[in-house]
Design an enzyme around this catalytic site. Structure first.
Site, mmCIF file in Angstrom:
data_model
loop_
_atom_site.group_PDB
_atom_site.id
_atom_site.type_symbol
_atom_site.label_atom_id
_atom_site.label_comp_id
_atom_site.label_asym_id
_atom_site.label_seq_id
_atom_site.Cartn_x
_atom_site.Cartn_y
_atom_site.Cartn_z
ATOM 1 N N ARG A 118 56.194 37.643 33.591
ATOM 2 C CA ARG A 118 55.858 38.709 34.553
ATOM 3 C C ARG A 118 55.057 39.862 33.946
ATOM 4 N NH1 ARG A 118 61.256 37.617 36.241
ATOM 5 N NH2 ARG A 118 61.186 36.149 37.975
ATOM 6 N N LYS A 140 39.977 43.367 35.448
ATOM 7 C CA LYS A 140 39.891 42.190 36.325
ATOM 8 C C LYS A 140 40.114 40.962 35.459
ATOM 9 C CE LYS A 140 36.971 43.495 40.200
ATOM 10 N NZ LYS A 140 35.708 43.239 40.900
ATOM 11 N N LYS A 224 31.107 52.032 33.546
ATOM 12 C CA LYS A 224 32.180 51.171 34.060
ATOM 13 C C LYS A 224 33.510 51.928 34.077
ATOM 14 C CE LYS A 224 34.175 46.939 34.853
ATOM 15 N NZ LYS A 224 34.139 45.503 34.749
ATOM 16 N N GLU A 234 39.473 48.365 43.633
ATOM 17 C CA GLU A 234 38.307 48.025 44.463
ATOM 18 C C GLU A 234 38.550 48.244 45.956
ATOM 19 O OE1 GLU A 234 35.881 44.788 42.858
ATOM 20 O OE2 GLU A 234 35.414 44.217 44.910
ATOM 21 N N ARG A 238 34.159 50.517 43.590
ATOM 22 C CA ARG A 238 34.128 49.489 42.541
ATOM 23 C C ARG A 238 33.350 48.251 42.990
ATOM 24 N NH1 ARG A 238 38.697 47.420 38.208
ATOM 25 N NH2 ARG A 238 37.315 45.892 37.270
ATOM 26 N N ASN A 242 29.556 44.739 41.878
ATOM 27 C CA ASN A 242 29.259 43.342 42.208
ATOM 28 C C ASN A 242 27.826 43.146 42.694
ATOM 29 O OD1 ASN A 242 31.790 42.256 41.576
ATOM 30 N ND2 ASN A 242 32.620 43.098 43.469
ATOM 31 N N HIS A 245 26.271 39.718 42.602
ATOM 32 C CA HIS A 245 27.323 38.748 42.288
ATOM 33 C C HIS A 245 27.621 37.783 43.432
ATOM 34 C CE1 HIS A 245 27.809 41.217 38.775
ATOM 35 N NE2 HIS A 245 28.871 40.555 38.353
ATOM 36 N N HIS A 262 26.735 33.183 33.606
ATOM 37 C CA HIS A 262 27.100 34.200 34.594
ATOM 38 C C HIS A 262 26.005 35.274 34.685
ATOM 39 C CE1 HIS A 262 29.562 36.920 36.960
ATOM 40 N NE2 HIS A 262 29.324 37.869 36.085
HETATM 41 P P1 NAD Z 1 31.420 33.357 27.479
HETATM 42 O O1 NAD Z 1 32.745 33.931 27.332
HETATM 43 O O2 NAD Z 1 31.285 31.950 27.927
HETATM 44 O O3 NAD Z 1 30.648 33.529 26.083
HETATM 45 C C1 NAD Z 1 29.340 33.057 25.967
HETATM 46 C C2 NAD Z 1 29.172 32.097 24.782
HETATM 47 O O4 NAD Z 1 29.081 32.839 23.574
HETATM 48 C C3 NAD Z 1 30.321 31.132 24.586
HETATM 49 O O5 NAD Z 1 29.800 29.900 24.152
HETATM 50 C C4 NAD Z 1 31.124 31.793 23.473
HETATM 51 O O6 NAD Z 1 31.916 30.880 22.743
HETATM 52 C C5 NAD Z 1 30.030 32.351 22.621
HETATM 53 N N1 NAD Z 1 30.351 33.480 21.789
HETATM 54 C C6 NAD Z 1 31.189 34.505 22.064
HETATM 55 N N2 NAD Z 1 31.068 35.449 21.108
HETATM 56 C C7 NAD Z 1 30.167 35.003 20.227
HETATM 57 C C8 NAD Z 1 29.605 35.551 19.041
HETATM 58 N N3 NAD Z 1 29.908 36.789 18.634
HETATM 59 N N4 NAD Z 1 28.722 34.813 18.341
HETATM 60 C C9 NAD Z 1 28.358 33.580 18.800
HETATM 61 N N5 NAD Z 1 28.810 33.033 19.930
HETATM 62 C C10 NAD Z 1 29.710 33.756 20.633
HETATM 63 O O7 NAD Z 1 30.497 34.212 28.475
HETATM 64 P P2 NAD Z 1 30.346 35.772 28.710
HETATM 65 O O8 NAD Z 1 28.948 35.953 29.155
HETATM 66 O O9 NAD Z 1 30.851 36.575 27.585
HETATM 67 O O10 NAD Z 1 31.326 36.044 29.945
HETATM 68 C C11 NAD Z 1 31.106 35.451 31.196
HETATM 69 C C12 NAD Z 1 32.403 35.438 31.954
HETATM 70 O O11 NAD Z 1 32.838 36.778 32.176
HETATM 71 C C13 NAD Z 1 32.303 34.787 33.322
HETATM 72 O O12 NAD Z 1 33.382 33.935 33.513
HETATM 73 C C14 NAD Z 1 32.372 35.954 34.274
HETATM 74 O O13 NAD Z 1 32.920 35.609 35.513
HETATM 75 C C15 NAD Z 1 33.249 36.906 33.527
HETATM 76 N N6 NAD Z 1 33.094 38.310 33.906
HETATM 77 C C16 NAD Z 1 34.225 39.019 34.150
HETATM 78 C C17 NAD Z 1 34.136 40.352 34.472
HETATM 79 C C18 NAD Z 1 35.393 41.151 34.670
HETATM 80 O O14 NAD Z 1 35.295 42.298 35.111
HETATM 81 N N7 NAD Z 1 36.543 40.630 34.327
HETATM 82 C C19 NAD Z 1 32.885 40.980 34.545
HETATM 83 C C20 NAD Z 1 31.750 40.235 34.276
HETATM 84 C C21 NAD Z 1 31.866 38.886 33.942
HETATM 85 N N1 GLY Z 2 32.603 43.101 37.133
HETATM 86 C C1 GLY Z 2 33.054 43.695 38.347
HETATM 87 C C2 GLY Z 2 34.208 44.636 38.176
HETATM 88 O O1 GLY Z 2 34.758 44.782 37.124
HETATM 89 O O2 GLY Z 2 34.632 45.221 39.132
#
Ligand code: NAD
Ligand code: GLY
Length: 362
Positions: A118, A140, A224, A234, A238, A242, A245, A262
């Protein structure tokens, strides 16, 4: 090192930004309650950064789970693997999780922390530009469902964010560009000066100039943190985060998770939102041209894939968290730095936009 704060009352937390932070024990220790620590990372990041994190955690009962790499693994099965490890190690409700990696790891590990017994504390150690400027901040967390992106999740804030800018040295160029998409987003939705700065410094960013990168990360996190502090769950502003998105998530889901990054999907989505805003008469043509030019200079796509037809977009966009009582809401632009979330747009203009991009798409 720069320290920002996400002001959420008694859940306020620091964002540490700087080079070489990943191995500094004093940044982790105040945020870890008891001795059990589970580092959640993936098979790409582990060989690069697990050792310094483990060293920083000397003295703790640290274990790790190393997940397969990729958006296609951001799902309930992977979440279960984390629970298997936590239970296998007999970790109690006083354990702490550490998310070491990009946004996929951060979102998945954060959701695991929200659910395990939890809720247990977690720390974000983002290693991609996208994670450092966006996903690690704001709480998020969640995973994808085959029918929709990020559809299973929770709002759950980390105890701190440790953004080591030196970790970006090993990031592939395509991933760096994907992160720049979310950086451009802040300029577009609320920070026109930053947009101007990006127009002047895009080349330095892509060349990983240390000073330019540090500035862009700090400015993005500041934006942010302000939005999240004002509207954590949100209920209002907030949703502006998006921008691009709804179109972008349709691209990611429609193409199969992992095919388009992404950030790439968000980049094309922001250009689609700009085009629709211009078609509605809300944005002038020169602003749309500037947006497309900056996205292109960031090494990002300005058009969606041609393989998703307009009716496919509409079907995929209907599975969006901003849909309320069957009405699609979109983030649209009234100018650079001025965004609105609205359902008050002409459906015909959206159709025309999708038709336009269907003809132009990659
Ligand atoms: P990811 O986590 O897939 O990382 C991208 C690639 O880089 C992967 O292959 C990873 O293994 C590699 N990598 C990571 N760090 C590295 C480094 N220092 N050196 C070499 N390789 C490295 O992708 P991302 O772009 O970081 O994140 C995308 C995700 O984030 C999506 O799922 C998206 O929905 C999510 N997201 C969430 C929020 C939120 O508010 N929670 C906001 C935006 C995006
Ligand atoms: N990436 C959208 C949010 O954090 O609200």
């Amino acid at each position: 090192m720069q320290t920002l704060s996400v002001e959420l009352g008694d859940r306020r937390y620091p964002i540490y930004i700087g080079a070489g932070l990943i191995g500094r024990p004093e940044l982790y220790r105040p945020h870890i309650g008891a001795s059990q620590v589970m580092i959640v990372t993936n098979e790409t990041v582990a060989p690069l950064y697990l050792a310094p994190v483990r060293k920083a955690l000397e003295g703790f009962a640290a274990a790790e789970v190393i997940l397969p790499d990729g958006e296609q693994y951001k799902n309930l099965a992977t979440l279960n693997r984390i629970f298997d490890e936590l239970l296998g190690h007999r970790f109690s409700r006083r354990c702490t999780l550490i998310a070491l990696g990009g946004g996929v790891i951060g979102d998945t590990a954060g959701f695991a922390a929200a659910c395990y017994q939890r809720g247990v504390p977690f720390l974000q150690v983002p290693t991609t530009l996208l994670a450092q400027v966006d996903s690690s901040v704001g709480g998020k967390t969640g995973v994808n469902h085959p029918l929709g992106k990020n559809m299973i999740g929770a709002f759950y804030q980390p105890r701190c964010v440790i953004a080591d800018t030196a970790s970006l040295d090993t990031l592939p160029e395509r991933e760096l560009s994907a992160g720049i998409a979310e950086v451009i987003k802040y300029g577009l939705i609320r920070d026109p000066e930053f947009f101007l700065w990006l127009e002047r410094h895009m080349e330095q960013l892509r060349q990983r100039d240390r000073v330019a990168l540090a500035f862009a990360i700090e400015r993005s996190c500041r934006n942010k943190a302000e939005v999240v502090a004002a509207d954590e769950l949100e209920a209002g502003q907030r949703a502006l985060l998006n921008l691009g998105h709804t179109f972008g998530h349709a691209i990611e889901t429609g193409m199969g998770y992992g095919e388009w990054l992404h950030g790439e999907a968000v980049a094309a989505g922001m250009c689609m939102a700009a085009h629709l805003s211009r078609r509605l008469g809300w944005l002038d043509e020169s602003a749309e041209t500037r947006i497309r030019a900056l996205v292109e200079r960031a090494g990002l796509p300005t058009d969606p894939p041609a393989s998703i037809p307009p009716e496919g977009f509409l079907r995929l966009m209907a599975v969006d968290k901003k849909v309320l009582e069957g009405r699609l809401r979109l983030v649209l632009l009234r100018g650079i730095g001025d965004a609105v979330v609205t359902d008050a747009f002409d459906a015909g203009a959206l159709d025309a936009t999708l038709q336009h991009f269907s003809a132009a798409g990659l």
